[in-house]
Scaffold this active site. Structure first.
Site, PDB file in Angstrom:
ATOM      1  CE1 TYR A 109      -3.745   2.496   0.939  1.00 45.47           C
ATOM      2  CE2 TYR A 109      -1.928   3.573   2.075  1.00 45.47           C
ATOM      3  CZ  TYR A 109      -3.208   3.616   1.549  1.00 45.47           C
ATOM      4  OH  TYR A 109      -3.941   4.767   1.623  1.00 45.47           O
ATOM      5  CD  GLU A 197      -5.875   4.591  -1.251  1.00 47.42           C
ATOM      6  OE1 GLU A 197      -5.930   4.635  -0.016  1.00 47.42           O
ATOM      7  OE2 GLU A 197      -6.866   4.391  -1.973  1.00 47.42           O
TER       8      GLU A 197
END
Ligand code: GDP
Ligand code: MN
Length: 387
Positions: A109, A197
């Site tokens: 992530y 993101e």
């Protein structure tokens, strides 16, 4: 402002951030042509909506043949996709992304967000990326690492090393990861982003790092200097009343409740929403018509509230400073006459030319309920919507 994954990946390409090969599809034919261009299977069929959690909701599927691409794109186009981010109503899928499938070894992530309290850019990363990142953040917060970059200094090699070590990357991957992080930071700053993101950022079996997903949000207040971004706006993904309001520069946000409200000034609008809640009801919208609104803006704002089917009662709360009460009253009367009022309207109005404003409302023949003060207004409208 939000954009789709396929658009975010185009931006990534511009910054040489590795993404899987592929492209958007707006029809089944498009999807088949895109799969043909890729030439090898598996191919990933991904629903394009402005919300995450698609994987768990059935919006990301692998196809191992052209037939399967056909079947999947037929069922996905037009489907209502419900994810933990869409609400129960879900979103209609109108676009797809057709991509080459990858051999995923690990899902990381990585995101960048402005951190308001430190006035820095926060790099947030985790070696436990993928579809359960929310659970990781809640249950194993030690697996989430944060590195802060002072925007006046910019990203430095030590920032990249800190994130790389935190992710436990092997030495051969640190160089390519650092390059990706640097480019991502540059994209974030140059485009005035409010979020970038990548979840997951994958390490493939071939030891390459690829952005498998891409999410980019922009600061609306900086859009004037990014005309290329403005052209990426997809009004299909926005609430129709919010799209309508944006045409008139009205600050309107649709909400879940049933008390429509029109207020001037953002602070007063927030206070009004609070007092509606305190009176036991909930607002159907936020609407700040602005301090210097014209009768026309008031009319458009009121018309938008009236066209919301959830609205069972309306509260108009205006403090006439720059916006005079007579101008407001004219706007309300004009909108009411054009649109017709099906629900009770409570008016609380104070300030410049208030007597003139009240006179206009009274002689209009409209059935309006006047309130003596804010509390009285909220209680009256709450009582109305409770039936
Ligand atoms: P999101 O659920 O909306 O965040 O959609 P993502 O783009 O993150 O996809 C969800 C999941 O689908 C990923 O975490 C992967 O596990 C899986 N996925 C996506 N693309 C591929 C691929 O090319 N190969 C494989 N094996 N899995 C994929
Ligand atoms: Mn994702």
């Amino acid at each position: 402002m939000k954009i789709h994954e396929y658009q975010a990946k185009e931006l990534f390409r511009k910054y040489q951030i590795p993404v899987p090969e592929g492209g958007p599809a707006f029809s089944v034919e498009d999807a088949l042509a895109a799969a043909d261009r890729l030439g090898a299977y598996p191919v990933v069929v991904k629903a394009q909506i402005h919300a995450g959690g698609r994987g768990k909701g059935g919006g990301v599927k692998l196809a191992s043949s052209k037939d399967e691409v056909k079947r999947l794109s037929e069922s996905m186009l037009g489907m209502t996709l419900v994810t933990h981010q869409t609400g129960t109503a879900g979103k209609t899928v109108k676009k797809l992304l057709i991509e080459q499938g990858l051999n995923i070894e690990k899902e990381l992530y990585l995101s960048l967000v402005p951190d308001r309290s430190s006035a820095m850019v926060a790099i947030i990363a985790s070696e436990a990326g993928g579809m359960d990142i929310e659970a990781v953040a809640a249950e194993q917060p030690e697996k989430i690492i944060k590195v802060f970059v002072d925007p006046l200094i910019g990203i430095q090699p030590y920032h990249c090393r800190k994130v790389s070590f935190g992710l436990g990357l092997s030495p051969d991957l640190i160089k390519s990861f650092s390059a990706i992080l640097n480019r991502l930071y540059r994209l974030f700053m140059e485009y005035d982003c409010s979020l970038v993101e990548i979840n997951p950022l994958v390490i493939t079996a071939e030891k390459t790092i690829v952005a498998l997903d891409a999410k980019v949000n922009f600061d609306d207040n900086a859009l004037f200097r990014h005309t290329d971004v403005v052209s990426l706006r997809d009004t299909d993904e926005e609430h129709p009343l919010e799209v309508e309001a944006s045409k008139y520069n009205l600050n309107y946000i649709n909400l879940d409740g049933n008390v429509g409200n029109m207020v001037n000034g953002a602070g007063l609008a927030m206070a009004t929403m609070d007092i509606i809640q305190q009176a036991g009801a909930s607002p159907a919208n936020f609407l700040d018509v602005g301090g210097g609104a014209s009768a026309e803006m008031v009319e458009n704002g009121f018309r938008i509230i009236l066209s919301d089917k959830n609205v069972k009662g309306i509260l108009i709360n205006i403090f006439g400073g720059i916006l005079r009460c007579d101008i407001l009253a004219e706007g309300v009367v004009q909108a009411a006459k054009k649109t017709g009022i099906q629900v009770p309207v409570v008016v609380r109005m104070e300030g410049t030319n208030v007597e003139k404003g009240r006179e206009i409302l009274k002689s209009s023949g409209l059935n309006l309920i006047t309130a003596v003060d804010l509390k009285d207004a909220a209680q009256k409208v709450a009582q109305i919507v409770r039936g």
